[in-house]
Motif scaffolding. Sequence first.
Motif, mmCIF file in Angstrom:
data_model
loop_
_atom_site.group_PDB
_atom_site.id
_atom_site.type_symbol
_atom_site.label_atom_id
_atom_site.label_comp_id
_atom_site.label_asym_id
_atom_site.label_seq_id
_atom_site.Cartn_x
_atom_site.Cartn_y
_atom_site.Cartn_z
ATOM 1 N N GLN A 13 20.918 32.835 92.448
ATOM 2 C CA GLN A 13 20.999 34.172 91.959
ATOM 3 C C GLN A 13 19.994 34.316 90.775
ATOM 4 O O GLN A 13 19.470 35.164 90.344
ATOM 5 N N LYS A 14 19.664 33.173 90.120
ATOM 6 C CA LYS A 14 18.773 33.249 89.049
ATOM 7 C C LYS A 14 17.524 32.191 89.418
ATOM 8 O O LYS A 14 17.410 31.483 88.504
ATOM 9 N N PRO A 15 16.701 32.647 90.601
ATOM 10 C CA PRO A 15 15.734 31.625 90.650
ATOM 11 C C PRO A 15 14.567 31.204 89.455
ATOM 12 O O PRO A 15 14.179 30.197 89.703
ATOM 13 N N ASP A 16 14.275 32.167 88.731
ATOM 14 C CA ASP A 16 13.467 31.882 87.569
ATOM 15 C C ASP A 16 13.801 31.031 86.562
ATOM 16 O O ASP A 16 13.239 30.646 85.834
ATOM 17 N N SER A 17 15.160 30.667 86.518
ATOM 18 C CA SER A 17 15.681 29.966 85.416
ATOM 19 C C SER A 17 16.264 28.598 85.873
ATOM 20 O O SER A 17 17.013 28.071 85.391
ATOM 21 N N THR A 18 16.087 28.572 87.488
ATOM 22 C CA THR A 18 16.812 27.183 88.064
ATOM 23 C C THR A 18 15.752 26.627 88.611
ATOM 24 O O THR A 18 14.661 27.147 89.335
ATOM 25 N N LEU A 19 15.784 25.083 88.998
ATOM 26 C CA LEU A 19 14.886 24.488 89.706
ATOM 27 C C LEU A 19 15.750 23.682 90.916
ATOM 28 O O LEU A 19 16.839 23.211 90.680
ATOM 29 N N GLY A 20 15.114 23.733 92.021
ATOM 30 C CA GLY A 20 16.149 22.865 93.037
ATOM 31 C C GLY A 20 15.856 21.456 92.914
ATOM 32 O O GLY A 20 16.715 20.401 92.831
ATOM 33 N N THR A 21 14.683 21.129 92.439
ATOM 34 C CA THR A 21 14.429 19.571 91.970
ATOM 35 C C THR A 21 13.382 19.751 90.817
ATOM 36 O O THR A 21 12.266 20.142 91.098
ATOM 37 N N GLY A 22 13.760 18.904 89.894
ATOM 38 C CA GLY A 22 12.947 19.153 88.684
ATOM 39 C C GLY A 22 11.557 18.217 88.935
ATOM 40 O O GLY A 22 11.701 17.426 89.599
ATOM 41 N N PRO A 23 10.739 18.365 87.732
ATOM 42 C CA PRO A 23 9.371 17.875 87.825
ATOM 43 C C PRO A 23 9.497 16.447 88.041
ATOM 44 O O PRO A 23 10.399 15.797 87.314
#
Length: 196
Positions: A43-53
Amino acid sequence: MNKLSLQLMDLLEISLGLDQAYFKHFFEENDSILRLNHYPPCQKPDSTLGTGPHSDPTSLTILHQDQVGGLQVFSDEKWHSIAPIQGAFVVNIGDTFMALTNGVYKSCLHRAVVNNRVVRRSLAFFLCPKMDKPVTPAAGLVNEANPRKYPDFTWATLLEFTQRHYRADMKTLDVFSKWVQEQESTQKSNTLGIYQ
Ligand SMILES: O=C(O)CCC(=O)C(=O)O
Ligand SMILES: [Fe+2]
């Protein structure tokens, strides 16, 4: 996947001007990993990452992604989306290959972003050395112009280190190398202590 990764190793070896099938022999036996990544809509793709850097600690990654898109690579101080190409794999250099080439090939920082519409899936094959095999650079890649950059280590040790110390930058191999050297010098002084 295993066969393809060894063929890619042959090509990388040619590109480095090495001629002794060093990598092919090195990876003949290996403890490679296959991982399926599943990213549900968010729901909040701008504040979530699927896999972090992260940079892959492994040697070579062959990634198949579906047509949704989400993989990004950090280069020139910004994130670039790697658009999926039907029928094509993405191939990444990992930290262990950076060590095997004495820093000639470099691992890359990447991440996966999510979206609020559809599920995304990717399948990653990670070529890894045999757990206890010493990772040491090909002799032809260590010279006066390019002195030895990283100490010998095993994949088992690097894997355990990365599971305990996540880094969202490109410094994993440097920090790990420092830690290995510190461990070695502590061991040496302990051994000396016994005989003093
Ligand atoms: O899902 C992706 O596109 C990237 C996954 C990834 O970087 C990994 O599994 O190490
Ligand atoms: Fe990765």
